[in-house]
Design a protein around this motif. Structure first.
Motif, PDB file in Angstrom:
ATOM      1  N   ALA A 145      13.485   0.802 -26.551  1.00 12.27           N
ATOM      2  CA  ALA A 145      14.573  -0.169 -26.599  1.00 12.27           C
ATOM      3  C   ALA A 145      15.829   0.375 -25.908  1.00 12.27           C
ATOM      4  N   GLU A 146      16.128   1.663 -26.110  1.00 14.96           N
ATOM      5  CA  GLU A 146      17.306   2.264 -25.472  1.00 14.96           C
ATOM      6  C   GLU A 146      17.156   2.296 -23.950  1.00 14.96           C
TER       7      GLU A 146
ATOM      8  N   CYS B 144      10.448  -7.052 -32.161  1.00 13.01           N
ATOM      9  CA  CYS B 144      11.148  -7.732 -31.072  1.00 13.01           C
ATOM     10  C   CYS B 144      11.275  -9.229 -31.307  1.00 13.01           C
TER      11      CYS B 144
ATOM     12  N   ASN C  23      14.920   0.339 -22.053  1.00 13.46           N
ATOM     13  CA  ASN C  23      14.524  -0.908 -21.392  1.00 13.46           C
ATOM     14  C   ASN C  23      15.080  -2.177 -22.033  1.00 13.46           C
ATOM     15  N   GLY C  24      15.730  -2.038 -23.171  1.00 12.97           N
ATOM     16  CA  GLY C  24      16.214  -3.204 -23.880  1.00 12.97           C
ATOM     17  C   GLY C  24      15.111  -3.837 -24.718  1.00 12.97           C
TER      18      GLY C  24
END
Length: 296
Positions: free
Chosen positions: A173-174, A252, A176-177
């Motif tokens: 997540a950090e 997600c 690539n989002g």
């Protein structure tokens, strides 16, 4: 045939010489004791006692049957004691089949507590990629993700909702989002596979979202998928009961509409009253439900 319980009245009257005394021993009324003796004589077609104002005296036929009745009474008491002993004997092997994901994430601390409470029970965990047939005796208990388990003679409890959702790692997540809707998923890669108990559901999810081509890596096991996701290799669709409790994972997207998957605890109907099976079933149900409530 006759009512086996009437032998108790026969023995009590023979011992005390009266229906009043028999009633006191058996904690029933004198009338009930007398009625049961009459019923026994009627069913046997024999006269067991001679009645007189002084009480009940065994006839020669009654005398001849007395020792046999005592032997039946001893055998019945022995049977009851052995049955009670079996009920108290919570020991032996219990074969538990489940997904490797459950076996290696939520189950270890639960099984540690089970071992502390039931040290004489040995758990054999089967994480085979093949679905084990409980009716055939291949396993005793199954923990499964299913909408509605099917199988001859299966009985079970739905422990909690367990829908399939998309997850990534915090590191992913950090870098690539986090995709916030289905439209963004095409911009990410997926880790696929998981074996025949896992991949069909996962693959159906990908097909529904036209994402089969997004699979960049395929693992033979579900724990392989989990390891790759934790390492930041991509996204994966996984059951939420375990994934929501993994501190390395981020959900997600919410479950797809109509996903009625649940976490089920199953056994075969012929095993439900086996003491060690019942003990493990009750323990797992309690612990898994407690875990479900913690996240509620």
């Amino acid at each position: 045939m006759f009512d086996w319980n009437d032998l108790r009245f026969f023995l009590a009257v023979a011992e005390t010489g009266s229906t009043l005394g028999a009633g006191k021993i058996l904690k029933v009324s004198q009338t009930t004791a007398a009625r049961r003796i009459t019923a026994l004589e009627r069913d046997l077609g024999l006269s067991l006692f001679e009645r007189s104002p002084a009480g009940y005296a065994l006839t020669p036929v009654g005398e001849a049957l007395l020792e046999r009745a005592r032997a039946v009474d001893v055998a019945a008491a022995d049977f009851a004691e052995r049955a009670a002993s079996q009920a108290r004997d919570i020991s032996g092997t219990v074969k538990l089949t489940t997904l490797d994901l459950y076996a290696e994430t939520v189950l270890p601390p639960i099984l540690n507590r089970l071992r502390a409470d039931y040290p004489a029970i040995r758990i054999e965990i089967d994480t085979s990629q093949e679905r084990r047939d409980l009716a055939a005796g291949v396993a005793d208990i199954a923990i499964r993700n299913s909408k509605e388990p099917k199988g001859a003679g299966l009985i079970g409890r739905r422990i909690a909702d367990d829908p399939w959702c998309v997850y990534c790692s915090r590191a992913y997540a950090e870098a690539n989002g986090v995709p916030l809707d289905a439209g963004e998923l095409a911009n990410h890669v997926f880790i696929g596979g998981g074996g025949e108990n896992f991949w069909p559901i996962y693959r159906d999810w990908l097909r529904e979202n036209d994402l089969e081509d997004a699979v960049a890596m395929h693992h033979a096991t579900a724990t392989g998928i989990l390891s790759a996701v934790r390492a930041g290799g991509g996204l994966a669709v996984m059951p939420s009961f375990f994934a929501d409790r993994d501190p390395d994972l981020i959900r997600c997207l919410p479950p797809r509409r109509g996903d009625g998957s649940g976490l089920w605890l199953l056994t075969h109907e012929r095993l439900r009253d086996v003491p060690r099976i019942r003990a493990v079933l009750d323990f797992l149900a309690k612990e898994l439900k407690r875990l479900a409530l913690q996240a509620a």
